[in-house]
Design an enzyme around this catalytic site. Structure first.
Site, PDB file in Angstrom:
ATOM      1  N   CYS A   1      55.146 -17.089  14.922  1.00 34.02           N
ATOM      2  CA  CYS A   1      54.764 -17.431  16.335  1.00 34.02           C
ATOM      3  C   CYS A   1      54.963 -19.012  16.430  1.00 34.02           C
ATOM      4  O   CYS A   1      54.448 -19.883  15.653  1.00 34.02           O
ATOM      5  CB  CYS A   1      53.655 -16.943  16.630  1.00 34.02           C
ATOM      6  SG  CYS A   1      53.268 -17.623  18.572  1.00 34.02           S
TER       7      CYS A   1
ATOM      8  N   CYS B   1      51.261 -20.385  17.660  1.00 36.30           N
ATOM      9  CA  CYS B   1      50.180 -20.145  16.725  1.00 36.30           C
ATOM     10  C   CYS B   1      50.540 -20.028  15.166  1.00 36.30           C
ATOM     11  O   CYS B   1      49.390 -19.822  14.274  1.00 36.30           O
ATOM     12  CB  CYS B   1      48.903 -19.274  17.288  1.00 36.30           C
ATOM     13  SG  CYS B   1      49.736 -17.639  17.002  1.00 36.30           S
TER      14      CYS B   1
ATOM     15  N   CYS C   1      52.548 -12.027  21.154  1.00 35.85           N
ATOM     16  CA  CYS C   1      51.958 -12.345  19.867  1.00 35.85           C
ATOM     17  C   CYS C   1      50.449 -11.927  20.159  1.00 35.85           C
ATOM     18  O   CYS C   1      50.020 -12.116  20.998  1.00 35.85           O
ATOM     19  CB  CYS C   1      51.974 -13.957  19.648  1.00 35.85           C
ATOM     20  SG  CYS C   1      50.926 -14.691  18.243  1.00 35.85           S
TER      21      CYS C   1
ATOM     22  N   CYS D   1      47.916 -15.091  20.026  1.00 32.25           N
ATOM     23  CA  CYS D   1      47.930 -16.205  21.148  1.00 32.25           C
ATOM     24  C   CYS D   1      48.197 -15.518  22.578  1.00 32.25           C
ATOM     25  O   CYS D   1      48.214 -16.259  23.615  1.00 32.25           O
ATOM     26  CB  CYS D   1      48.575 -17.272  20.951  1.00 32.25           C
ATOM     27  SG  CYS D   1      50.473 -17.466  20.681  1.00 32.25           S
TER      28      CYS D   1
ATOM     29  N   CYS E   1      63.799  -7.419  20.455  1.00 28.43           N
ATOM     30  CA  CYS E   1      64.751  -8.533  20.792  1.00 28.43           C
ATOM     31  C   CYS E   1      64.065  -9.792  21.078  1.00 28.43           C
ATOM     32  O   CYS E   1      63.257  -9.584  22.173  1.00 28.43           O
ATOM     33  CB  CYS E   1      65.604  -8.015  22.126  1.00 28.43           C
ATOM     34  SG  CYS E   1      66.957  -9.001  22.601  1.00 28.43           S
TER      35      CYS E   1
END
Length: 161
Positions: free
Chosen positions: A78, A81, A127, A130, A150
């Site tokens: 990510c 984070c 995510c 976060c 995607c």
């Protein structure tokens, strides 16, 4: 009537306790702490495009991500984070213009929500640490899962193995 009120109160207490226990169990199952920050902090931490994608649920233009070209072994994390999200082993060329994967590194690292924007029903991928918007998942991917995650390249960073 009193008995009915007492029965209702007892039933409501059991339901409340069960719901609270379920919430605590689901949070306890996460192998990481949730990250919550004010939007002003996210704005200073992320680039303009990363902020637009991750925090405002935007989308980068197709075929613009440098991550489309990544062929090395490693992990896609990510951008907000650094939680590991996808392995290069599950990346595939979908032809859609965005990095695509057939499964996440760990199912608990991504969250899914219904997205009914733009007059269609899709499954949004976030995510789990976060709550950053990553992209969408579709049931038209390759074997073994048949899934196509995607994902906006702006929502990811690549860490070589």
């Amino acid at each position: 009537m009193k008995n009915l009120i007492v029965l209702f109160a007892i039933t409501f207490s059991f339901i409340s306790c069960a719901q609270q226990k379920k919430e605590n169990e689901s949070n306890a199952a996460l192998p990481f702490e949730k990250i919550e920050k004010p939007e002003t902090e996210w704005e200073t931490q992320l680039t303009e495009l990363e902020y637009h994608v991750l925090r405002e649920k935007g989308t980068e233009r197709a075929f613009t991500s440098e991550l489309l070209k990544v062929k090395e072994e490693g992990t896609f994390v990510c951008a907000a984070c650094s939680l590991p999200l996808f392995s290069s082993e599950t990346k595939f060329k979908s032809g859609t213009g965005w990095p695509s994967f057939y499964e996440p590194i760990n199912e608990v690292n991504v969250a899914e929500e219904d997205d009914m924007s733009y007059g269609m029903v899709r499954t949004e991928v976030l995510c789990a640490r976060c709550d950053g918007h990553l992209g969408h998942v579709f049931p038209d991917g390759p074997k073994p899962t048949g899934q196509r995650y995607c994902i906006n390249g702006a929502a990811l960073k690549f860490e070589k193995k």
